[in-house]
Design a protein around this motif. Structure first.
Motif, PDB file in Angstrom:
ATOM      1  N   LEU A 147       5.115  13.781 -13.067  1.00 36.59           N
ATOM      2  CA  LEU A 147       4.373  12.963 -14.023  1.00 36.59           C
ATOM      3  C   LEU A 147       3.660  13.831 -15.056  1.00 36.59           C
ATOM      4  O   LEU A 147       3.666  13.514 -16.254  1.00 36.59           O
ATOM      5  N   SER A 148       3.057  14.928 -14.623  1.00 37.88           N
ATOM      6  CA  SER A 148       2.370  15.825 -15.548  1.00 37.88           C
ATOM      7  C   SER A 148       3.341  16.412 -16.563  1.00 37.88           C
ATOM      8  O   SER A 148       3.050  16.485 -17.761  1.00 37.88           O
ATOM      9  N   PHE A 150       6.180  15.131 -17.515  1.00 38.74           N
ATOM     10  CA  PHE A 150       6.648  14.051 -18.392  1.00 38.74           C
ATOM     11  C   PHE A 150       5.635  13.761 -19.497  1.00 38.74           C
ATOM     12  O   PHE A 150       5.996  13.655 -20.687  1.00 38.74           O
ATOM     13  N   VAL A 151       4.364  13.635 -19.142  1.00 34.84           N
ATOM     14  CA  VAL A 151       3.319  13.336 -20.124  1.00 34.84           C
ATOM     15  C   VAL A 151       3.141  14.497 -21.099  1.00 34.84           C
ATOM     16  O   VAL A 151       2.932  14.308 -22.302  1.00 34.84           O
ATOM     17  N   TRP A 152       3.235  15.712 -20.590  1.00 34.56           N
ATOM     18  CA  TRP A 152       3.112  16.903 -21.441  1.00 34.56           C
ATOM     19  C   TRP A 152       4.186  16.917 -22.523  1.00 34.56           C
ATOM     20  O   TRP A 152       3.904  17.126 -23.707  1.00 34.56           O
ATOM     21  N   ARG A 153       5.431  16.676 -22.122  1.00 35.32           N
ATOM     22  CA  ARG A 153       6.540  16.638 -23.083  1.00 35.32           C
ATOM     23  C   ARG A 153       6.367  15.491 -24.076  1.00 35.32           C
ATOM     24  O   ARG A 153       6.607  15.650 -25.279  1.00 35.32           O
ATOM     25  N   ALA A 154       5.963  14.316 -23.568  1.00 38.69           N
ATOM     26  CA  ALA A 154       5.812  13.146 -24.425  1.00 38.69           C
ATOM     27  C   ALA A 154       4.729  13.372 -25.482  1.00 38.69           C
ATOM     28  O   ALA A 154       4.888  12.990 -26.647  1.00 38.69           O
ATOM     29  N   ARG A 155       3.633  13.991 -25.071  1.00 45.37           N
ATOM     30  CA  ARG A 155       2.556  14.281 -26.019  1.00 45.37           C
ATOM     31  C   ARG A 155       3.025  15.255 -27.091  1.00 45.37           C
ATOM     32  O   ARG A 155       2.727  15.092 -28.288  1.00 45.37           O
ATOM     33  N   CYS A 156       3.740  16.284 -26.674  1.00 43.12           N
ATOM     34  CA  CYS A 156       4.254  17.280 -27.612  1.00 43.12           C
ATOM     35  C   CYS A 156       5.168  16.626 -28.654  1.00 43.12           C
ATOM     36  O   CYS A 156       5.081  16.910 -29.855  1.00 43.12           O
ATOM     37  N   LYS A 157       6.023  15.717 -28.205  1.00 42.93           N
ATOM     38  CA  LYS A 157       6.939  15.027 -29.105  1.00 42.93           C
ATOM     39  C   LYS A 157       6.188  14.081 -30.031  1.00 42.93           C
ATOM     40  O   LYS A 157       6.483  13.993 -31.230  1.00 42.93           O
ATOM     41  N   LEU A 215       7.554  24.823 -14.598  1.00 44.50           N
ATOM     42  CA  LEU A 215       6.352  25.458 -15.149  1.00 44.50           C
ATOM     43  C   LEU A 215       5.095  24.979 -14.405  1.00 44.50           C
ATOM     44  O   LEU A 215       4.211  25.774 -14.087  1.00 44.50           O
ATOM     45  N   VAL A 216       5.040  23.677 -14.134  1.00 43.85           N
ATOM     46  CA  VAL A 216       3.897  23.113 -13.413  1.00 43.85           C
ATOM     47  C   VAL A 216       3.880  23.637 -11.978  1.00 43.85           C
ATOM     48  O   VAL A 216       2.823  24.022 -11.455  1.00 43.85           O
ATOM     49  N   GLN A 217       5.046  23.678 -11.345  1.00 40.06           N
ATOM     50  CA  GLN A 217       5.129  24.162  -9.966  1.00 40.06           C
ATOM     51  C   GLN A 217       4.655  25.613  -9.851  1.00 40.06           C
ATOM     52  O   GLN A 217       3.942  25.974  -8.904  1.00 40.06           O
ATOM     53  N   LYS A 218       5.062  26.443 -10.787  1.00 41.05           N
ATOM     54  CA  LYS A 218       4.669  27.853 -10.748  1.00 41.05           C
ATOM     55  C   LYS A 218       3.153  27.998 -10.873  1.00 41.05           C
ATOM     56  O   LYS A 218       2.546  28.852 -10.201  1.00 41.05           O
ATOM     57  N   ILE A 250      -5.125  17.094 -17.688  1.00 40.36           N
ATOM     58  CA  ILE A 250      -4.774  16.019 -16.765  1.00 40.36           C
ATOM     59  C   ILE A 250      -5.490  16.244 -15.441  1.00 40.36           C
ATOM     60  O   ILE A 250      -5.572  17.371 -14.951  1.00 40.36           O
ATOM     61  N   THR A 251      -6.000  15.178 -14.874  1.00 38.85           N
ATOM     62  CA  THR A 251      -6.588  15.273 -13.546  1.00 38.85           C
ATOM     63  C   THR A 251      -6.146  14.062 -12.732  1.00 38.85           C
ATOM     64  O   THR A 251      -5.813  13.015 -13.288  1.00 38.85           O
ATOM     65  N   THR A 252      -6.098  14.237 -11.427  1.00 39.06           N
ATOM     66  CA  THR A 252      -5.677  13.153 -10.547  1.00 39.06           C
ATOM     67  C   THR A 252      -6.767  12.838  -9.545  1.00 39.06           C
ATOM     68  O   THR A 252      -7.420  13.744  -9.023  1.00 39.06           O
ATOM     69  N   TRP A 253      -6.961  11.546  -9.290  1.00 41.06           N
ATOM     70  CA  TRP A 253      -7.939  11.091  -8.308  1.00 41.06           C
ATOM     71  C   TRP A 253      -7.252  10.550  -7.067  1.00 41.06           C
ATOM     72  O   TRP A 253      -7.869   9.883  -6.253  1.00 41.06           O
ATOM     73  N   SER A 254      -5.984  10.840  -6.920  1.00 45.90           N
ATOM     74  CA  SER A 254      -5.214  10.228  -5.834  1.00 45.90           C
ATOM     75  C   SER A 254      -5.711  10.631  -4.448  1.00 45.90           C
ATOM     76  O   SER A 254      -5.457   9.930  -3.463  1.00 45.90           O
ATOM     77  N   LYS A 255      -6.425  11.774  -4.340  1.00 45.66           N
ATOM     78  CA  LYS A 255      -6.899  12.226  -3.039  1.00 45.66           C
ATOM     79  C   LYS A 255      -8.338  11.795  -2.744  1.00 45.66           C
ATOM     80  O   LYS A 255      -8.873  12.095  -1.686  1.00 45.66           O
ATOM     81  N   LEU A 256      -8.953  11.107  -3.714  1.00 44.87           N
ATOM     82  CA  LEU A 256     -10.323  10.668  -3.509  1.00 44.87           C
ATOM     83  C   LEU A 256     -10.340   9.323  -2.807  1.00 44.87           C
ATOM     84  O   LEU A 256      -9.650   8.391  -3.202  1.00 44.87           O
ATOM     85  N   SER A 257     -11.150   9.208  -1.780  1.00 43.77           N
ATOM     86  CA  SER A 257     -11.216   7.961  -1.012  1.00 43.77           C
ATOM     87  C   SER A 257     -12.159   6.989  -1.701  1.00 43.77           C
ATOM     88  O   SER A 257     -13.294   6.799  -1.298  1.00 43.77           O
TER      89      SER A 257
END
Length: 268
Positions: A147-148, A150-157, A215-218, A250-257
C-alpha cells in the motif's frame, strides 16, 4: 449545535496566535457536554511526549482511575535506554533528516487543495499485494509495504514531478521490540523509528511496481538495534527535525488497540 461550538472570533491574527499556543502545549484535553447528558472527549498530545502505543496506554489508565479504580499496571517512565551514548557513534546514513531540493516547483500545486478520501477494503488490498508479486521479483510482501509503495507512486504521478526529482517516502517503524533490552509494554514515551526510501521520479514511475515495494522492504529491514542507536545519536548531534520537502509521510495505526471505531480497511 451553535451552543456547543466555541466562538474563537473570525480574526486571522487571533487564530494564528491561538494555533501557536496549541502547538506549544504538551497535553490538551477538551470535554464537550451535550444536553442529553452525553459528552465528547477530545485529547491531543505533543509527539515529544509519547507515540501511539504510549498514548493508548495513557488513555486506558486514565479510564481505569476515572471511576476510582486502581491502576492495573504502573507506567514505565524510564527513558534512559533512549539516551544518546557518551561517545556519539553515527554508523548509518540518515536520509530521513536531509533536505531535498524541490526542482519540480510543486509549491503552487498546494494552493488549491482538493480533499478526498478512498477506502481500500480487504479485497482491494489483496489485489494490490498480487500486483506486487505478479512479476515474481519478490517472494512476499506485507499489506503496508504494498500500500505504501502504491500511494508513493500515485502521488509522484499526480504531482507530475520532473524525472530527476528526488522523491522520498517517510514512514514510522515500531522500535519497541528491536531495542536491547526491548521497551516495556507499559513504557510511556517514544519508541518509533523514522525510516525512508529514496528514489528519483523517473525510476519510481518507469520501473515495475515490485521495484517500489522492494525499496520499502529494504528500508524496513534496516531497522535494527544498531540503526536505532545511530538515529538517536544523529538526532542528538544535529538537533533539527526531518525535512518534509519532496516527501510523502505515511503512518499506520493498524497495531493500535483502538477498540474500536475503525475497521481493518485503510483510509487514505
Amino acid at each position: 449545535m451553535n451552543e456547543l461550538i466555541h466562538d474563537c472570533q473570525k480574526n486571522h491574527k487571533f487564530q494564528q496566535r491561538e494555533h501557536r499556543k496549541f502547538l506549544a502545549l504538551m497535553l490538551f484535553i477538551q470535554v464537550t457536554r451535550f444536553k442529553c447528558r452525553g459528552f465528547i472527549f477530545g485529547l491531543a498530545t505533543n509527539h515529544c511526549m509519547c507515540d501511539g502505543l504510549g498514548a493508548i496506554g495513557f488513555v486506558s489508565s486514565w479510564g481505569e482511575t476515572a471511576p476510582g479504580l486502581p491502576l492495573c499496571v504502573t507506567p514505565s517512565l524510564d527513558r534512559s535506554i533512549l539516551k544518546a551514548r557518551d561517545h556519539t557513534k553515527i554508523e548509518f546514513p540518515h536520509h530521513e533528516f536531509t533536505k531535498i531540493e524541490n526542482v519540480s516547483d510543486t509549491t503552487n500545486l498546494y494552493q488549491d487543495k482538493v480533499r478526498d478520501k478512498s477506502c481500500l477494503d480487504p479485497e482491494k488490498l489483496v489485489q494490490l499485494k498480487q500486483m506486487a508479486l505478479k512479476d515474481k521479483a519478490l517472494g512476499k510482501c506485507t499489506t503496508f509495504q504494498a500500500l505504501s509503495a502504491f500511494v508513493w507512486r500515485a502521488r509522484c504521478k499526480a504531482l507530475k514531478l520532473r524525472p530527476e526529482q528526488q522523491n522520498r517516502l517517510l514512514f514510522t517503524v515500531d522500535g519497541w521490540p528491536r531495542l536491547n533490552p526491548p521497551l516495556s509494554k507499559f513504557f510511556f514515551g517514544n519508541g518509533i523509528v523514522l525510516m525512508n526510501s529514496l528514489c528519483i521520479a523517473s525510476e519510481l514511475l518507469d520501473m515495475p511496481f515490485s521495484f517500489t515495494v522492494v525499496l520499502v522492504q529494504k528500508a524496513v529491514s534496516m531497522v535494527t538495534y544498531s540503526y536505532i542507536r545511530s538515529a538517536v545519536e544523529y538526532f542528538e548531534a544535529k538537533i533539527y527535525p526531518p525535512s518534509l520537502s519532496s516527501t510523502l509521510l505515511i503512518t499506520t495505526w493498524s497495531k493500535l488497540s483502538l477498540l474500536l471505531f475503525f475497521s481493518p480497511s485503510y483510509l487514505l
